[in-house]
Write an enzyme that holds these catalytic residues in place. Structure first.
Site, PDB file in Angstrom:
ATOM      1  N   HIS A  28       0.851  -1.201   0.000  1.00 28.06           N
ATOM      2  CA  HIS A  28       0.000   0.000   0.000  1.00 28.06           C
ATOM      3  C   HIS A  28       0.889   1.255   0.000  1.00 28.06           C
ATOM      4  O   HIS A  28       0.942   2.014   0.980  1.00 28.06           O
ATOM      5  CB  HIS A  28      -0.901  -0.026   1.236  1.00 28.06           C
ATOM      6  CG  HIS A  28      -2.139   0.810   1.110  1.00 28.06           C
ATOM      7  ND1 HIS A  28      -2.097   2.160   0.846  1.00 28.06           N
ATOM      8  CD2 HIS A  28      -3.444   0.477   1.212  1.00 28.06           C
ATOM      9  CE1 HIS A  28      -3.340   2.618   0.811  1.00 28.06           C
ATOM     10  NE2 HIS A  28      -4.176   1.617   1.023  1.00 28.06           N
TER      11      HIS A  28
ATOM     12  N   GLU B 230      -0.573   1.180  -5.619  1.00 28.08           N
ATOM     13  CA  GLU B 230      -0.432  -0.001  -4.773  1.00 28.08           C
ATOM     14  C   GLU B 230      -0.387  -1.262  -5.629  1.00 28.08           C
ATOM     15  O   GLU B 230      -1.375  -1.621  -6.262  1.00 28.08           O
ATOM     16  CB  GLU B 230      -1.630  -0.068  -3.823  1.00 28.08           C
ATOM     17  CG  GLU B 230      -1.940   1.249  -3.127  1.00 28.08           C
ATOM     18  CD  GLU B 230      -3.353   1.303  -2.531  1.00 28.08           C
ATOM     19  OE1 GLU B 230      -3.969   0.249  -2.306  1.00 28.08           O
ATOM     20  OE2 GLU B 230      -3.843   2.424  -2.296  1.00 28.08           O
TER      21      GLU B 230
HETATM   22  C1  BG6 Z   1      -7.115   1.469  -0.658  1.00 29.03           C
HETATM   23  C2  BG6 Z   1      -8.548   1.028  -0.846  1.00 29.03           C
HETATM   24  O1  BG6 Z   1      -6.254   0.445  -1.034  1.00 29.03           O
HETATM   25  O2  BG6 Z   1      -6.907   1.767   0.711  1.00 29.03           O
HETATM   26  C3  BG6 Z   1      -9.467   2.132  -0.357  1.00 29.03           C
HETATM   27  O3  BG6 Z   1      -8.789   0.727  -2.216  1.00 29.03           O
HETATM   28  C4  BG6 Z   1      -9.174   2.476   1.076  1.00 29.03           C
HETATM   29  O4  BG6 Z   1     -10.823   1.708  -0.506  1.00 29.03           O
HETATM   30  C5  BG6 Z   1      -7.700   2.821   1.206  1.00 29.03           C
HETATM   31  O5  BG6 Z   1      -9.988   3.546   1.486  1.00 29.03           O
HETATM   32  C6  BG6 Z   1      -7.269   3.121   2.643  1.00 29.03           C
HETATM   33  O6  BG6 Z   1      -7.591   2.065   3.467  1.00 29.03           O
HETATM   34  P1  BG6 Z   1      -7.375   2.131   5.020  1.00 29.03           P
HETATM   35  O7  BG6 Z   1      -7.949   0.873   5.582  1.00 29.03           O
HETATM   36  O8  BG6 Z   1      -5.878   2.201   5.230  1.00 29.03           O
HETATM   37  O9  BG6 Z   1      -8.063   3.363   5.495  1.00 29.03           O
END
Ligand code: BG6
Length: 278
Positions: free
Chosen positions: A149, A253
């Site tokens: 991510h 990501e």
């Molecule tokens: C992304 C998702 O990878 O991560 C989104 O596609 C999400 O939908 C974002 O809002 C952040 O996720 P989190 O759980 O870290 O708030």
């Protein structure tokens, strides 16, 4: 940051080129090339282990997205990892460090399998390589999705573009998971975006990152790419993200998320990204 000194490991390649890994989630929280930070971490990020660190490179495993059995994006990002190999230089000066985590009663409550995750980080002059090995130590096969991510720091997301997505089918999570085909050679962002692109090119070039440079992302065994920016409306609903921070980040990501991976006992799946400042 709130984490104690002992919970971060720093790889130092000299020339103000460093990489810092927080053992909470084995999250890469900083990558500096010649003293220039390449990764975004929110000023409101929390390091208490209740959620993932808002920025850097949180690891998504064993489930991408909302999850009936545990937190969104799985538990790897909130586990405390061990240092398997302290930072050590190769002959050419590049630095390698290795981290790992195994199943615990906490992970088994959500996902009743035995596993080992091994994260290898290699810091080069202008490159950062991050590889995640998933090892099935259960007596039976299991299925999972995984993703890096990656939050890139950018001066203004509206000036960035991303290559390698043209022609790919994608799920648009901002439009109730409608499915489209990307018609743009270069994807640009001027609003909330949350697209899961399937079978993307192996390489993405992201333009106008720090200092107006380009960043190359090369991915191995990771067929899909998510592009995310919460923009102002979504940012205001996130307690660990400043309302004014969305112009300064872009999440590109790399993952294996559209089709879960089935891994047999004693087998290993390796997904890797290499980020390169161009
Ligand atoms: C992304 C998702 O990878 O991560 C989104 O596609 C999400 O939908 C974002 O809002 C952040 O996720 P989190 O759980 O870290 O708030």
């Amino acid at each position: 940051m709130a984490s104690s000194v002992s919970s971060v490991v720093v790889l130092d390649r000299g020339n103000n080129t460093t990489c810092t890994i927080n053992l909470l989630g084995a999250t890469v929280v900083s990558w500096r090339v010649n003293n220039q930070e390449q990764l975004f971490v929110s000023k409101l990020a929390v390091f208490d282990g209740q959620k993932s660190i808002r920025g850097g490179i949180p690891l998504v495993f064993p489930h991408f997205g909302p999850w009936a059995y545990g937190p969104q994006h799985g538990f790897a990002k909130i586990c405390r990892w061990e240092v398997e190999k302290q930072p050590e230089p190769y002959e050419n000066g590049d630095i390698e460090a290795i981290f790992s985590v195994v199943d615990t009663p906490f992970t088994k409550q959500m996902w009743n399998y035995s596993f080992k995750l091994v994260l290898k980080v290699v810091l080069r002059e202008k490159e950062l390589q991050v590889g995640l090995n998933v090892i099935n130590t259960s007596p039976e096969p299991f299925q999972f999705t995984m993703l890096f991510h990656t939050y890139l720091k950018v001066p203004d997301v509206r000036k960035c573009s991303i290559s390698g997505l043209h022609g790919c089918m994608f799920v648009d999570k901002t439009k109730e998971n409608s499915i489209y085909q990307e018609s743009r050679e270069l994807v640009t962002i001027d609003n909330w975006i949350d697209n899961i692109y399937q079978n993307t090119l192996q390489e993405h070039i992201i333009s106008n990152v720090v200092s107006g440079r380009k960043m190359k992302m090369v991915k191995y065994n990771l067929p899909d790419t998510v592009v995310w920016n919460p923009w102002d409306v979504k940012a205001s609903t996130m307690s660990d993200f400043g309302d004014d921070e969305y112009p300064n980040m872009i999440c590109v990501e790399a993952g294996a998320v559209m089709t879960p991976i089935t891994l047999n006992p004693s087998n290993t799946y390796e997904g890797t990204i290499i980020l390169q400042v161009m």
